[in-house]
Design an enzyme around this catalytic site. Structure first.
Site, PDB file in Angstrom:
ATOM      1  N   ASP A 133       3.380   1.274   3.207  1.00 35.83           N
ATOM      2  CA  ASP A 133       2.945   1.272   4.498  1.00 35.83           C
ATOM      3  C   ASP A 133       3.277  -0.060   5.127  1.00 35.83           C
ATOM      4  O   ASP A 133       2.467  -1.098   4.704  1.00 35.83           O
ATOM      5  CB  ASP A 133       0.955   1.461   4.515  1.00 35.83           C
ATOM      6  CG  ASP A 133       0.785   1.604   5.849  1.00 35.83           C
ATOM      7  OD1 ASP A 133       1.091   1.293   6.806  1.00 35.83           O
ATOM      8  OD2 ASP A 133      -0.502   2.246   5.844  1.00 35.83           O
TER       9      ASP A 133
ATOM     10  N   ASP B  87       0.576   5.240   0.292  1.00 29.94           N
ATOM     11  CA  ASP B  87      -0.531   6.409   0.642  1.00 29.94           C
ATOM     12  C   ASP B  87       0.243   7.766   0.191  1.00 29.94           C
ATOM     13  O   ASP B  87       1.156   7.983   1.037  1.00 29.94           O
ATOM     14  CB  ASP B  87      -0.850   6.075   1.968  1.00 29.94           C
ATOM     15  CG  ASP B  87      -2.073   6.947   2.416  1.00 29.94           C
ATOM     16  OD1 ASP B  87      -2.309   8.202   1.655  1.00 29.94           O
ATOM     17  OD2 ASP B  87      -2.830   6.518   3.287  1.00 29.94           O
TER      18      ASP B  87
ATOM     19  N   ASP C  43       1.079  -1.157   0.065  1.00 34.41           N
ATOM     20  CA  ASP C  43       0.069  -0.118  -0.152  1.00 34.41           C
ATOM     21  C   ASP C  43       0.966   1.085  -0.124  1.00 34.41           C
ATOM     22  O   ASP C  43       1.732   1.403   0.720  1.00 34.41           O
ATOM     23  CB  ASP C  43      -0.792  -0.061   1.252  1.00 34.41           C
ATOM     24  CG  ASP C  43      -1.733   1.194   1.407  1.00 34.41           C
ATOM     25  OD1 ASP C  43      -2.061   1.806   0.292  1.00 34.41           O
ATOM     26  OD2 ASP C  43      -2.185   1.548   2.659  1.00 34.41           O
TER      27      ASP C  43
END
Length: 401
Positions: free
Chosen positions: A304, A100, A98
């Site tokens: 992440d 972000d 992930d």
């Protein structure tokens, strides 16, 4: 969010799902499913520990429930609907990454626009894919725009499915460059009749560091000795004394102690390019350590960590809508990634072609579908895709038609 706004978005999300064919992930019936409904109040309520047996077909469930967010698990289980993780019976898990935009070191919150944040996140995604495809050799990758602030990558190669958390953490540490040890990315080459330790050039972090050393060497070749000394001195962790040591070490006469910036000596910058750890003692090692730190800072993939190490993680369903933006969670073919623009390609066609009334509570500039809109506070008639975006982001309420 007012009830009128919530009801409108729920209804239009339902219209989207009735017109959209979604492809579930492999082994969908072995995964846990979860969703967040359009409930009132300041918080959100996650409904989870569901299986496909509980939900029915994905299309029917989404058209009926019209949820705000939809998720499925990276993990596969014997009993995906069991109410506790210990009862589910874990079998395997995809390796999920992930990115972000809110967490990227290159992003300045409050200054970068949403479009600029997503562009920087795409740059980070390309670096991540370089690690996954070139360094690890993964082949079964699914790339997804999250619908919000970044991107997801699902790795489903058979060799990683059974990895436990600690093994996944090692993957995280590698792509983030955490704990990189120069002694582990070196090889031996013959320098004349003498074996020398040099930075590994054939892939991995060694190749990235070597490329920066080569670029530094090319810069230094274009400078006179005094300029070269200054360029080396400005590298964090090197300084004036070490710079002189380095230039002395790579000079033609190899007189480390005798070099001064006023002396015209022939410099063999290929020694720097090679990352010759043996040459110049502590001086060259300091230079390589400094360049390695620069390389990690510039070229790591700032993922992440908890998402990748969590074998039970719930992740957004590609093809669903993101309730915080009204944009689609879009699967991206690798060949299409270079041209992919999330603020164009993730705008649902369901919301294109007519206008609605909204009461803007938080004005500003919004970029969508290739246009830039400057919206002021108050009641306005806007393209529906813009209105949905503003309402989902909490920047507008549904106006009276």
């Amino acid at each position: 969010m007012e009830e009128r706004t919530r009801a409108y978005l729920r209804g239009r999300f339902g219209d989207y799902y009735r017109r959209t064919e979604l492809t579930p992930p492999p082994g969908a019936n072995e995964r846990e499913w979860g969703f967040i409904p359009w409930t009132s109040g300041p918080g959100t309520t996650m409904v989870r520990h569901r299986s496909l047996l509980d939900l029915g077909s994905i299309e029917d469930f989404l058209a009926r429930k019209r949820p705000r967010h939809v998720y499925f698990s990276a993990g596969r289980y014997d009993e995906p609907s069991a109410s506790s993780m210990s009862e589910k019976g874990w079998r395997s898990s995809d390796l999920v990454f992930d990115l972000d935009a809110d967490h990227l070191p290159s992003v300045t919150l409050g200054e970068d626009s949403y479009a600029e944040m997503l562009a920087k996140c795409k740059d980070a995604l390309l670096r991540l894919l370089d690690f996954l495809e070139d360094d690890f050799g993964f082949e079964d990758l699914t790339i997804v725009f999250s619908g919000g602030r970044g991107y997801h990558v699902h790795v489903r190669d058979a060799g990683i499915q059974g990895l436990e958390r600690e093994a996944r953490r090692e993957v995280v540490d590698y792509v983030r460059g955490i704990g990189l040890d120069i002694d582990e990315i070196q090889t031996k080459e013959m320098r004349g009749n003498t074996p020398a330790r040099v930075i590994e050039k054939d892939g991995g972090w060694g190749s990235r560091i070597h490329q920066r050393l080569t670029a530094l060497s090319d810069d230094l070749k274009r400078m006179d000795n005094e300029e070269a000394l200054g360029r080396l001195s400005e590298i964090e962790g090197v300084g004036d004394k070490t710079a002189k040591t380095i230039l002395g070490a790579v000079s033609a006469d190899q007189d480390v102690e005798g070099y001064t910036e006023n002396e015209e000596v022939e410099i063999n910058y290929e020694a720097i390019s090679a990352g010759n750890i043996e040459l110049g003692g502590v001086g060259m090692r300091k230079l390589i350590d400094a360049i390695a730190e620069e390389t990690v800072s510039a070229e790591n993939a700032p993922i992440d960590e908890p998402v990748t190490t969590d074998t039970n993680r719930l992740i957004r369903l590609p093809g669903s809508l993101h309730g915080g933006s009204g944009l689609a969670v879009r699967r991206i073919d690798r060949s299409d990634l270079a041209d992919f623009d999330p603020l164009v390609d993730a705008v649902p066609e369901t919301f294109v072609g007519h206008e609605i009334s909204v009461e803007v509570t938080d004005g500003g500039t919004v970029e969508l579908r290739g246009d830039s809109f400057t919206v002021e506070e108050g009641v306005h008639s806007v393209p529906e895709y813009l209105g949905v975006f503003l309402m989902a982001r909490g920047r507008a309420e549904k106006g009276q038609e």
